[in-house]
Design a protein around this motif. Structure first.
Motif, PDB file in Angstrom:
ATOM      1  N   ASP A 186       5.792  13.762   3.510  1.00 31.05           N
ATOM      2  CA  ASP A 186       5.659  13.322   4.448  1.00 31.05           C
ATOM      3  C   ASP A 186       5.414  11.916   4.544  1.00 31.05           C
ATOM      4  O   ASP A 186       4.561  11.359   4.710  1.00 31.05           O
ATOM      5  CB  ASP A 186       4.679  14.290   4.772  1.00 31.05           C
ATOM      6  CG  ASP A 186       4.816  14.253   6.495  1.00 31.05           C
ATOM      7  OD1 ASP A 186       4.690  13.381   7.091  1.00 31.05           O
ATOM      8  OD2 ASP A 186       5.274  15.677   7.323  1.00 31.05           O
ATOM      9  N   ILE A 187       6.148  10.804   5.351  1.00 34.36           N
ATOM     10  CA  ILE A 187       6.654   9.118   5.336  1.00 34.36           C
ATOM     11  C   ILE A 187       5.567   9.781   6.928  1.00 34.36           C
ATOM     12  O   ILE A 187       4.143   8.656   7.275  1.00 34.36           O
ATOM     13  CB  ILE A 187       7.314   8.559   6.276  1.00 34.36           C
ATOM     14  CG1 ILE A 187       9.282   8.962   5.758  1.00 34.36           C
ATOM     15  CG2 ILE A 187       7.384   7.388   6.687  1.00 34.36           C
ATOM     16  CD1 ILE A 187       8.077   8.686   3.880  1.00 34.36           C
ATOM     17  N   ALA A 188       5.045  10.341   8.089  1.00 29.97           N
ATOM     18  CA  ALA A 188       4.131  10.078   8.870  1.00 29.97           C
ATOM     19  C   ALA A 188       2.640  10.313   7.926  1.00 29.97           C
ATOM     20  O   ALA A 188       1.335   9.982   8.159  1.00 29.97           O
ATOM     21  CB  ALA A 188       4.224  10.980   9.753  1.00 29.97           C
ATOM     22  N   ALA A 189       2.326  11.159   7.449  1.00 31.66           N
ATOM     23  CA  ALA A 189       1.239  11.683   6.779  1.00 31.66           C
ATOM     24  C   ALA A 189       1.028  10.157   5.613  1.00 31.66           C
ATOM     25  O   ALA A 189      -0.555   9.988   5.426  1.00 31.66           O
ATOM     26  CB  ALA A 189       1.035  12.634   5.730  1.00 31.66           C
ATOM     27  N   ALA A 190       2.182   9.403   5.242  1.00 34.85           N
ATOM     28  CA  ALA A 190       1.910   8.873   4.675  1.00 34.85           C
ATOM     29  C   ALA A 190       1.128   7.530   4.829  1.00 34.85           C
ATOM     30  O   ALA A 190       0.458   7.241   4.370  1.00 34.85           O
ATOM     31  CB  ALA A 190       2.557   8.493   3.252  1.00 34.85           C
ATOM     32  N   ARG A 236      -0.552   7.805   8.103  1.00 32.73           N
ATOM     33  CA  ARG A 236      -2.088   8.153   8.200  1.00 32.73           C
ATOM     34  C   ARG A 236      -2.913   7.577   6.758  1.00 32.73           C
ATOM     35  O   ARG A 236      -4.263   7.049   6.617  1.00 32.73           O
ATOM     36  CB  ARG A 236      -2.390   9.229   8.145  1.00 32.73           C
ATOM     37  CG  ARG A 236      -1.809   9.277  10.112  1.00 32.73           C
ATOM     38  CD  ARG A 236      -1.521  10.843  10.236  1.00 32.73           C
ATOM     39  NE  ARG A 236      -1.644  11.956   9.281  1.00 32.73           N
ATOM     40  CZ  ARG A 236      -0.434  12.722   9.726  1.00 32.73           C
ATOM     41  NH1 ARG A 236      -0.007  11.859  10.435  1.00 32.73           N
ATOM     42  NH2 ARG A 236      -0.132  13.563   8.796  1.00 32.73           N
ATOM     43  N   ALA A 237      -2.469   8.163   5.379  1.00 32.13           N
ATOM     44  CA  ALA A 237      -3.086   7.879   4.803  1.00 32.13           C
ATOM     45  C   ALA A 237      -3.270   6.121   4.220  1.00 32.13           C
ATOM     46  O   ALA A 237      -4.695   5.943   3.477  1.00 32.13           O
ATOM     47  CB  ALA A 237      -2.579   8.362   3.319  1.00 32.13           C
ATOM     48  N   ALA A 277       0.691  -1.039  -0.133  1.00 27.08           N
ATOM     49  CA  ALA A 277       0.189  -0.183  -0.242  1.00 27.08           C
ATOM     50  C   ALA A 277       0.772   1.020   0.074  1.00 27.08           C
ATOM     51  O   ALA A 277       0.312   2.524  -0.634  1.00 27.08           O
ATOM     52  CB  ALA A 277      -0.888   0.025   1.520  1.00 27.08           C
ATOM     53  N   PHE A 278       2.092   1.166   0.469  1.00 25.42           N
ATOM     54  CA  PHE A 278       2.987   2.704   0.663  1.00 25.42           C
ATOM     55  C   PHE A 278       3.472   2.798  -0.938  1.00 25.42           C
ATOM     56  O   PHE A 278       3.544   3.465  -0.786  1.00 25.42           O
ATOM     57  CB  PHE A 278       3.652   1.601   1.901  1.00 25.42           C
ATOM     58  CG  PHE A 278       4.939   3.039   1.875  1.00 25.42           C
ATOM     59  CD1 PHE A 278       4.752   4.109   2.482  1.00 25.42           C
ATOM     60  CD2 PHE A 278       5.952   3.036   1.586  1.00 25.42           C
ATOM     61  CE1 PHE A 278       5.117   5.790   2.406  1.00 25.42           C
ATOM     62  CE2 PHE A 278       7.334   4.068   2.065  1.00 25.42           C
ATOM     63  CZ  PHE A 278       7.104   5.409   1.943  1.00 25.42           C
TER      64      PHE A 278
END
Length: 310
Positions: A237-241, A243-244, A223-224
């Protein structure tokens, strides 16, 4: 130097033959370069007297598994499998289990061990790689890490030399492995042999890694990857990704590292470089034009990464 090439039915013939050809050529060149260099004696070692390769070629074994402790170096050649599942199935075969046991005994007696491609799985089965570094075919990294978590897998290197063993990448990595073994025997002879055979050593597998072909089944990592590919031109932004795709940054970092041996940012960079290389090959655009399309503010950063991974 006595070298035993351990091969089982179904092995990749070019793996066995390339090591034989490199080392036998080196021995033929030895007298011309310096007769004082010790001779190189290479033998095919089989579970049975004849070994059938994946291409149908039949090799006559010069020695049996019981002879492994008599060699200075034992090289385990590729099994001839191309997926993790097939490799694990091959490891359960009686002939391969016999090879694992014989290699374990030889290693315990101080014989230097080496392997290329899926042969590294055989070495890892012995437990003798635990706590050390190794490499294998780049697309099998996730399966290798899952099965052998105590081995530090380095998929960037073409050849990894560790006190436990010397390992090399996929099928043609047998050539790099043979030259690396030869270099330990005589650097001058290794240089002459590589020049005569036009077989320069390649320092890294990283130039050949295609992220989309890395074998793993982790849904979060997939998914990532999909998320990154869909947003390659945007700041990441890894944290935002995380969460997405419905997970946490910590979980994402742990899963990507476990499956691919990379950080999430490292994976982003690989995917960007992979896309940039594709655009270079399929368009007339230069690096400065391509850079913003794959998430870089300028071409200098992309140039540096292209040099690093090629």
């Amino acid at each position: 130097m006595r070298i035993g090439l351990a091969a089982v039915d179904g092995c990749i013939g070019i793996g066995v033959m390339s090591v034989l050809d490199v080392l036998q050529t080196a021995d033929a060149l030895r007298a011309r370069l310096d007769p004082a260099i010790p001779a190189i004696d290479v033998r095919v070692v089989g579970v049975t007297s004849r070994v059938a390769t994946s291409s149908g070629m039949v090799l006559v074994a010069d020695a049996g598994l019981g002879d492994l402790p008599s060699f200075d170096v034992v090289v385990v050649c590729a099994l001839g499998t191309f997926t993790t599942d097939d490799t694990v199935a091959a490891l359960a075969r009686p002939d391969v289990r016999s090879l694992v046991g014989a290699v374990t005994d030889a290693g315990a007696r101080g014989v230097r061990l080496a392997a290329a491609c899926t042969g590294a799985f055989v070495l890892a089965e012995t437990g003798l790689l635990d706590g050390g570094r190794a490499t294998t075919s780049w697309w099998l990294g996730a399966g290798f890490r899952t099965r052998y978590p105590r081995v530090d897998l380095d998929l960037d290197a073409m050849v990894v030399t560790d006190r436990r063993a010397m390992t090399a990448g996929a099928a043609f990595g047998h050539i790099d492995l043979a030259l690396a073994l030869l270099r330990r025997h005589s650097p001058a002879l290794a240089d002459l042999t590589s020049r005569m055979m036009l077989a320069d050593q390649r320092p890294a597998q990283s130039a050949y890694i295609a992220i989309g072909h890395l074998e793993h089944d982790d849904p979060i990592v997939r998914a990532f990857e999909d998320h990154v590919r869909a947003h390659l031109g945007a700041p990441m932004d890894i944290a935002a990704a995380a969460r997405a795709i419905g997970t946490s940054r910590r979980t994402l970092e742990r899963r990507v590292q476990r499956m691919l041996g990379l950080s999430p940012l490292g994976l982003v960079q690989r995917l960007r470089v992979e896309r940039a290389a594709h655009l270079q090959a399929t368009t007339g655009d230069g690096v400065d034009q391509i850079a913003p399309r794959v998430g870089f503010a300028n071409g200098s950063t992309l140039r540096a990464l292209l040099r690093r991974y090629r």
